[in-house]
Design an enzyme around this catalytic site. Structure first.
Site, PDB file in Angstrom:
ATOM      1  N   THR B  41       0.818  -1.208   0.000  1.00  0.00           N
ATOM      2  CA  THR B  41       0.000   0.000   0.000  1.00  0.00           C
ATOM      3  C   THR B  41       0.859   1.269   0.000  1.00  0.00           C
ATOM      4  O   THR B  41       0.510   2.270  -0.608  1.00  0.00           O
ATOM      5  CB  THR B  41      -0.925  -0.030   1.230  1.00  0.00           C
ATOM      6  OG1 THR B  41      -1.771  -1.185   1.102  1.00  0.00           O
ATOM      7  CG2 THR B  41      -1.792   1.205   1.322  1.00  0.00           C
ATOM      8  N   SER B  46      -1.113   8.129  -2.667  1.00  0.00           N
ATOM      9  CA  SER B  46      -1.110   9.485  -3.240  1.00  0.00           C
ATOM     10  C   SER B  46       0.043  10.339  -2.729  1.00  0.00           C
ATOM     11  O   SER B  46       0.388  11.329  -3.345  1.00  0.00           O
ATOM     12  CB  SER B  46      -2.422  10.206  -2.919  1.00  0.00           C
ATOM     13  OG  SER B  46      -3.518   9.495  -3.422  1.00  0.00           O
ATOM     14  N   HIS B  50      -2.261  14.881   4.875  1.00  0.00           N
ATOM     15  CA  HIS B  50      -3.511  15.623   5.021  1.00  0.00           C
ATOM     16  C   HIS B  50      -3.482  16.551   6.226  1.00  0.00           C
ATOM     17  O   HIS B  50      -2.818  16.282   7.222  1.00  0.00           O
ATOM     18  CB  HIS B  50      -4.681  14.644   5.177  1.00  0.00           C
ATOM     19  CG  HIS B  50      -4.893  13.792   3.973  1.00  0.00           C
ATOM     20  ND1 HIS B  50      -5.566  14.225   2.859  1.00  0.00           N
ATOM     21  CD2 HIS B  50      -4.491  12.518   3.684  1.00  0.00           C
ATOM     22  CE1 HIS B  50      -5.583  13.267   1.954  1.00  0.00           C
ATOM     23  NE2 HIS B  50      -4.934  12.219   2.422  1.00  0.00           N
ATOM     24  N   SER B 337      -6.732   5.705   4.513  1.00  0.00           N
ATOM     25  CA  SER B 337      -6.435   7.135   4.555  1.00  0.00           C
ATOM     26  C   SER B 337      -7.052   7.726   5.829  1.00  0.00           C
ATOM     27  O   SER B 337      -8.156   7.343   6.200  1.00  0.00           O
ATOM     28  CB  SER B 337      -7.030   7.816   3.322  1.00  0.00           C
ATOM     29  OG  SER B 337      -6.790   9.193   3.370  1.00  0.00           O
ATOM     30  N   CYS B 400      20.806   7.370 -15.620  1.00  0.00           N
ATOM     31  CA  CYS B 400      19.449   7.746 -16.004  1.00  0.00           C
ATOM     32  C   CYS B 400      19.469   9.189 -16.476  1.00  0.00           C
ATOM     33  O   CYS B 400      19.802  10.089 -15.726  1.00  0.00           O
ATOM     34  CB  CYS B 400      18.511   7.617 -14.803  1.00  0.00           C
ATOM     35  SG  CYS B 400      16.923   8.414 -15.020  1.00  0.00           S
ATOM     36  N   CYS B 437      11.092   8.167 -20.048  1.00  0.00           N
ATOM     37  CA  CYS B 437      11.464   7.060 -20.941  1.00  0.00           C
ATOM     38  C   CYS B 437      11.122   5.721 -20.302  1.00  0.00           C
ATOM     39  O   CYS B 437      11.279   4.674 -20.924  1.00  0.00           O
ATOM     40  CB  CYS B 437      12.927   7.123 -21.353  1.00  0.00           C
ATOM     41  SG  CYS B 437      14.060   6.358 -20.209  1.00  0.00           S
ATOM     42  N   CYS B 442      17.979   3.500 -19.264  1.00  0.00           N
ATOM     43  CA  CYS B 442      18.818   3.151 -18.117  1.00  0.00           C
ATOM     44  C   CYS B 442      18.718   1.686 -17.708  1.00  0.00           C
ATOM     45  O   CYS B 442      19.585   1.185 -17.016  1.00  0.00           O
ATOM     46  CB  CYS B 442      18.479   4.038 -16.924  1.00  0.00           C
ATOM     47  SG  CYS B 442      16.798   3.829 -16.313  1.00  0.00           S
TER      48      CYS B 442
END
Lengths: 432, 489, 126
Positions: B41, B46, B50, B337, B400, B437, B442
């Site tokens: 998780t 996100s 909060h 959440s 990269c 990409c 890479c």
């Protein structure tokens, strides 16, 4: 910090970088090539198939053979180059910063910069295929590097999404390496790549080409176990009920190329809608003294055309260093090029009015295939400046035209030129 | 060896608890079923910290969240993970929603959330967030809301925990737990572990673990959230943008990430399969439509990846944080959440529980709360860079190009106290492959470095452990084998 | 007039027009070609019909080179039906760097009259 001071610095040593460097050197300028990989040559090195050089050398070569000729020329002309070196910053005063293991931080002061970093491949993210995120999904070019350069195979059984040339060439390449290619899936109603590759890479090995279909789901939590493909309608929306499952342990994506623009953006160069920089007819970008050629400017269909464009760039960059660099130049008046009907993009984006008496090379791609068409250049008052017939146009082929606009009678106050590809009027009449 | 505390689960909650307890003179271990931590998780999250007005007052998660938000300030100072308090907007587009926002504001202020403000001046709103829809008529601005990289924070917590003596065991899925005479015995895929106290932070599987000790009093339901991530240059948002919440979730948000990308998502879909992290055509459509309500010109052409995460939703819809009847067994389950925001407050609660059951919490003399900021190529001035390359040339080999990551950062990620063993492990620690990409450039190099540093073959390098291999073998060997034996299907 | 039957359809790849050329056979066993629009197309169709040939491009293993493989090709087109045998022959080989572009790596492979040549230079790994 190691410092270099040169007339022209070229970023990238693929077909574009090498040819432009050679031209600049032949104009007796000091040149430095910077390459991120551990040898000169760029992506052409991994394109081990043949079909290169028919225009440039009038013989058929493999990618490595084609590029070796330029590498040899660079070495003969003793053009210095830095390998394993990554440019990470270009500033407005044309100072360029790079790093490599041998020299550490490197500063290059140049009068002109040629961008020749090539292009990159669109990925799964760019086309948003839903499903799991297993291993075993590669872009075609990445798989090509593994197979042809590194010597590893990414899987046993393949589905290839996209019938671009790299995808089809990889289908044959993998078949030759003992793998099974289950299908090449193309969302469009027609093959994206060249007919020759369709015949020699797919049909020769009875690899099914499934047009009007796309991958709509990826199966497998760990390693990919297969894909669901679905038929699409004209808007590319999935047709419900048309799903088919194909088992495979690897999915290759050959879904398009985009000019590499990380550094271009960083240098403060304006981009056009094809993803490459806005350039004028001298292939100069919106930043004075920074030029662009090859796939960083526009994705080419043939390396030979890259070479031709790069040679021009080498010459104009040399011309710039000799006659314009560090001089007070009046703001140039320009004509803007606009993409009209069935024109995806057109290069150059701008024409300097003082070059109207020269032959100018225009390149563009169409958005969809068509036959018996008329290519037209119109000014803002819809007066036709130039037209020519063409038997067919396809998106996979870049159209190249050399036009002297003054001889074509362009109006001196012309501000924009629209390029369009339209059905020939007589064809419409025939059909009536 | 008998551990004083065994933490089950290497997500943000487990790692935060382990790190919080690592200041005490205790023998602690953390066991994780996956090949890496932050793999569940925590990864599909996100990354929003909060302000705390969102959860209902009757839920404990509201207070955990409000407190947890405040605790981030100290945590960032100590752990140096990427975090920014950029503030959030809850966006009203209809008159009747203003009243709701005003109520939320009032309740929030009463509960001690700083700075909550209802802004109705459209000009000011658009000035603060130019990308917001023109339909906006008011927003609830929460200046203390922030964005964080949830996995980088988890790695920081884990590293600091290890420095302070916590032992981490990966690939150690718990199969059975027995307890007798105040001693827990955990049978796992990586052998047996014995401990006096067990903290169950097993995410989606916490109910299953709880049942192993006979505690069957809650259920967890996986709820899927899908996301689309956009390229860094595609759009620049100033604020976390929420719609007016629905009954089931805070709605589909449009949000900047701490690394300058933008994402849209998540939706909220109840599912049954705890391993189903697939995205769906319908789900992606849903989040695009949802996101467009807030930001009409979502940069869809610049999407670089879609992914899904699963939330562990308890049947009570509130955190299940309990000092259970099984002495020494603490459940930290159902962390939906705002779990990420609450983690530091949750860890404090666990401390309290341990104290309550008589575990002696004596701070170690040599406790070091500081996890130094990882050195990043991007953060160096040219002078610093020059010096760094002289120290170690691996700073000068860029692997990269999208994110400008040198070999040195990758090698460091591998040899870190909680080192990366997989390509994804490296990607989430130092970002190669996170760019536009998608690892096209890479990945071969990352495979090469992993193979070299870990002393394994290319074929043994995986995306994230188990069966997620990249390569099947060397070209000519396979060719000759396939010609002889036929293609393996 | 004799009835002609189509025995093979050949898609011409000489240019992108892509003519469909039909090889037809009459009662006298004589094969004729239809549908081509240029001489090169006819030549291509005849070659494809009687003796389809391809240039083979692949890689060969190299010891102590900068890269583990070198790209190679046949120096002339070889019979399509022999491609697989040639691929196996090449797969068995392992050569040593350095190698120069154009070096003949296998002479007259399987007696087909074509050599396998190197497509690039490959230096020794130091």
């Amino acid at each position: 910090m190691n410092k270099y001071k040169v007339d022209v610095v070229v970023i990238g040593s693929g077909a574009a970088g090498l040819a432009s460097a050679v031209e600049a050197k032949k104009a007796e300028l000091s040149v430095l090539i910077i390459e991120r990989d551990h040898e000169l040559g760029g992506i052409t090195l991994q394109c081990i198939h043949n079909g290169f050089g028919l225009k440039e050398f009038e013989e058929e070569l493999t990618g490595p053979e084609y590029i070796q000729r330029f590498i040899n020329e660079v070495k003969e002309l003793k053009i210095p180059y830095l390998l394993d070196t990554m440019v990470f910053e270009i500033n407005k005063d044309k100072y360029l910063y790079a790093v490599n293991k041998q020299e550490g931080l490197i500063e290059v002061e140049a009068k002109a910069i040629i961008l020749a970093m090539g292009c990159r491949e669109r990925t799964r993210g760019a086309i948003n295929i839903p499903g799991f995120r297993p291993s075993g999904i590669y872009t075609a070019g990445q798989a090509q590097r593994f197979v042809n350069i590194e010597g590893y195979l990414p899987g046993n059984t393949f589905v290839i999404l996209g019938s671009g040339d790299i995808g089809m060439i990889m289908a044959r390449r993998l078949t030759w390496e003992g793998c099974k290619v289950k299908a090449v899936v193309e969302i469009l109603p027609y093959v994206s790549g060249l007919l020759r590759n369709q015949v020699q890479c797919l049909e020769d090995y009875e690899i099914p080409l499934i047009t009007n279909y796309t991958v709509t789901k990826i199966h497998g939590r760990d390693r990919i176990k297969g894909v669901t493909i679905s038929k699409v309608d004209r808007n590319f929306d999935r047709i419900v009920g048309s799903e088919k499952f194909i088992e495979c342990d690897t999915l290759l994506l050959s879904v398009g190329l985009i000019p590499e623009n990380e550094l271009t953006l960083q240098a403060g160069v304006e981009l056009s809608k094809n993803g490459g920089p806005v350039v004028d007819n001298n292939l100069e970008t919106s930043v004075e003294g920074i030029f662009a050629c090859g796939n960083v400017l526009q994705v080419h269909d043939l390396v030979d055309l890259v070479t031709a464009e790069a040679k021009r760039t080498g010459k104009v960059a040399a011309e710039y260093v000799k006659s314009r660099y560090d001089k007070e130049i009046k703001a140039r008046e320009t004509i803007k090029l606009v993409s009209g009907d069935n024109v995806n993009y057109v290069k150059p984006d701008l024409i300097n009015k003082n070059d109207l008496s020269n032959d100018i090379i225009f390149t563009f791609r169409v958005s969809y295939p068509d036959r018996r068409v008329l290519i037209q250049f119109k000014d803002e008052e819809n007066s036709i400046i130039y037209k020519r017939k063409k038997i067919y146009v396809i998106p996979s082929e870049m159209v190249e035209l050399s036009i002297n606009l003054e001889k074509q009678g362009i109006k001196p106050d012309c501000k924009t030129i629209t390029v369009e590809v339209i059905p020939r009027p007589e064809v419409l009449i025939e059909e009536d | 060896m008998i551990f004083d505390v065994i933490v089950i689960g290497g997500g943000v909650i487990g790692c935060c608890i382990a790190r919080t307890l690592s200041k005490y003179d205790l023998n602690i271990c953390l066991i994780e079923k996956e090949a890496d931590i932050a793999n569940g998780t925590t990864k599909g999250n996100s990354g929003v910290v909060h302000a705390g007005y969102g959860a209902p007052r009757e839920h404990t998660r509201r207070q955990f969240c409000i407190k947890g938000n405040k605790l981030y300030t100290q945590a960032v100072e100590e752990l140096n993970f990427p975090f920014q308090r950029i503030g959030s907007f809850v966006v009203a587009v209809e008159d009747n929603q203003i009243k709701f926002l005003e109520e939320e504001r009032k309740r929030g202020i009463e509960d001690g959330i700083p700075g909550l403000e209802l802004i109705l001046d459209k000009e000011r709103i658009k000035y603060m967030e130019p990308n917001l829809t023109n339909d906006v008529i008011g927003v609830l601005h929460a200046p203390t809301a922030g964005i964080v990289s949830p996995y980088e924070m988890t790695f920081a917590l884990a590293e600091n925990a290890v420095i302070n003596g916590v032992k981490f065991f990966l690939n150690a899925k718990v199969k059975k737990i027995t307890h007798q005479d105040y001693l827990f015995k955990l049978k796992t895929k990586a052998g047996e572990f014995q401990g006096r106290n067990v903290i169950n932070a097993a995410g989606l599987y916490a109910a299953k673990i709880s049942k192993m000790v006979g505690l069957d009093y809650f259920e967890l339901m996986p709820r899927k959230g899908e996301y689309i991530l956009f390229d860094r240059n595609a759009m620049h948002l100033n604020k976390v943008l929420f719609p007016i919440p629905t009954k089931v979730s805070k709605g589909i948000l449009v949000c900047p990430t701490i690394h300058g990308n933008t994402f849209v998502g998540p939706n909220a879909q109840n599912i049954t399969d705890k391993k189903d992290i697939s995205t769906t055509e319908a789900g992606l459509k849903e989040i695009i439509e949802g996101g467009r309500q807030l930001v009409p010109n979502l940069p869809l052409r610049a999407s670089i990846k879609n992914f899904a995460g699963l939330r562990a939703v308890p049947d009570t819809y509130d955190f299940v944080i309990d000092n259970t009847d099984v002495y020494g067994f603490i459940n930290v389950a159902g962390i939906l959440s705002p779990g990420l925001t609450s983690c530091y407050a949750i860890a404090e609660r666990v401390e309290e529980y341990l104290e309550l059951i008589g575990v002696e919490l004596k701070t170690k003399d040599d406790y070091n709360p500081i996890r130094p900021k990882p050195e990043r190529f991007k953060d160096f001035s040219k002078e610093q860079l020059d010096g760094k390359i002289k120290e170690d040339p691996a700073w000068a080999r860029i692997i990269c190009r999208c994110e400008m990551i040198p070999e040195k950062e990758i090698v460091d990620a591998i040899h870190n106290p909680v080192g990366a063993k997989t390509v994804d492990g490296i990607k989430f620690r130092c970002r190669p492959g996170m760019g536009r990409c998608g690892g096209g450039f890479c990945r071969p190099r990352v495979i090469e470095i992993l193979s070299r540093e870990l002393g394994i073959t290319y074929q043994e390098v995986t995306k994230r452990g188990e069966d997620t291999y990249f390569l099947i073998g060397k070209t000519k060997d396979i060719q000759l084998r396939n010609i002889e034996e036929g293609v393996k299907e | 007039m004799l009835e002609l039957s189509t025995i093979k359809i050949i898609r011409c790849i000489v240019c992108p027009t892509g003519c469909e050329i039909k090889a037809k056979k009459g009662a006298n066993e004589k094969v004729t070609f239809e549908g081509y629009t240029c001489e090169r197309g006819l030549e291509y169709a005849q070659q494809e019909f009687y003796e389809p040939k391809r240039i083979l491009t692949t890689t060969m293993r190299i010891e102590n080179g900068l890269l583990p493989l070198i790209p190679v090709r046949t120096d002339k087109a070889i019979l399509k039906e022999k491609l697989k045998d040639v691929l196996v022959e090449i797969a068995k080989m392992k050569l040593k760097a350095p190698i120069k572009m154009g070096d003949i790596l296998i002479e007259n492979i399987l007696g087909l009259g074509a050599n396998i040549i190197a497509s690039r230079d490959l230096i020794k790994l130091d």
